[in-house]
Enzyme design. Sequence first.
Site, PDB file in Angstrom:
ATOM      1  N   CYS A   2     -34.026  10.074-101.345  1.00  0.00           N
ATOM      2  CA  CYS A   2     -33.220  10.857-102.264  1.00  0.00           C
ATOM      3  C   CYS A   2     -32.440   9.924-103.187  1.00  0.00           C
ATOM      4  O   CYS A   2     -32.039   8.849-102.773  1.00  0.00           O
ATOM      5  CB  CYS A   2     -32.304  11.776-101.467  1.00  0.00           C
ATOM      6  SG  CYS A   2     -30.626  11.302-101.105  1.00  0.00           S
ATOM      7  N   GLU A 109     -32.928  17.087-106.325  1.00  0.00           N
ATOM      8  CA  GLU A 109     -34.309  16.675-106.539  1.00  0.00           C
ATOM      9  C   GLU A 109     -34.766  17.262-107.869  1.00  0.00           C
ATOM     10  O   GLU A 109     -34.222  18.273-108.330  1.00  0.00           O
ATOM     11  CB  GLU A 109     -35.196  17.150-105.389  1.00  0.00           C
ATOM     12  CG  GLU A 109     -36.571  16.524-105.363  1.00  0.00           C
ATOM     13  CD  GLU A 109     -36.516  15.012-105.388  1.00  0.00           C
ATOM     14  OE1 GLU A 109     -36.697  14.452-106.496  1.00  0.00           O
ATOM     15  OE2 GLU A 109     -36.269  14.399-104.349  1.00  0.00           O
TER      16      GLU A 109
END
Length: 249
Positions: A2, A109
């Site tokens: 991430c 995301e």
Amino acid sequence: MCGRYVMARAVGDLLAEFDAELENEIAIPPSWNVAPTDDAPIVLERLIDGGTTRQLHIARWGLVPSWAKDPRIGPKMINARSETVLEKPAFRKAVQSRRCAVPADGYYEWKQGEGRSKQPYYVHPTEGTGIVFAGLYEWWKDPSTPPGDPARWMLSMSIMTADSPPEGAEATVFGELTALHDRVPLPMSRETMAAWLDPQVDDAAGLVDLVRSGVKDVASGWRVDSVGKAVGNVRNNSPELIEPVEALF
């Protein structure tokens, strides 16, 4: 993945939530757009006077190995692949004895559209209880800083990742996660976190397997919301970044 996340809780709330203490006073401004090289809170455990003490620290996101010549390697080390963490030179010592938990409210995301367009999404627990990622930390000594200077030692961390869980009929969030990215940051339950942090446990391979095996159970309580494009600019940092909007595509 991430590459951005949210951590907007206060020091006192984190200390109470994790039953941790401070070695030194710290300040953690709330952030709705934590980016690589930013400082962020981590939870770790140390053996002090024969007992285990859980502490809250501030670490730079992007692990800098002790052997690095300078901290510029850090942005390449924001994530550690759980499949190879036991062999990679940057992580293999940390996973043996410098494991930490990384508190987060959620993470971002992006989904690629036509051309250069991208739609950001915010992944977070449905109940708003927060996430705890499995992490690793390291101390790096700055050779250009004189002995005794507190700035001589840099604490840095990395967030572990794994393949996105397979989609299942019982929890369609996994289909959404897979559509966004083939990797997810590794979340932990409180029971798994207790084992992961324990400095007296030296079975690193077993701990990595334990964390990886619990991904589906923990992530089943997540939801995915489309959010505005402002999150793409690291200078933007406010609660409005996580407010749901209609997706572009």
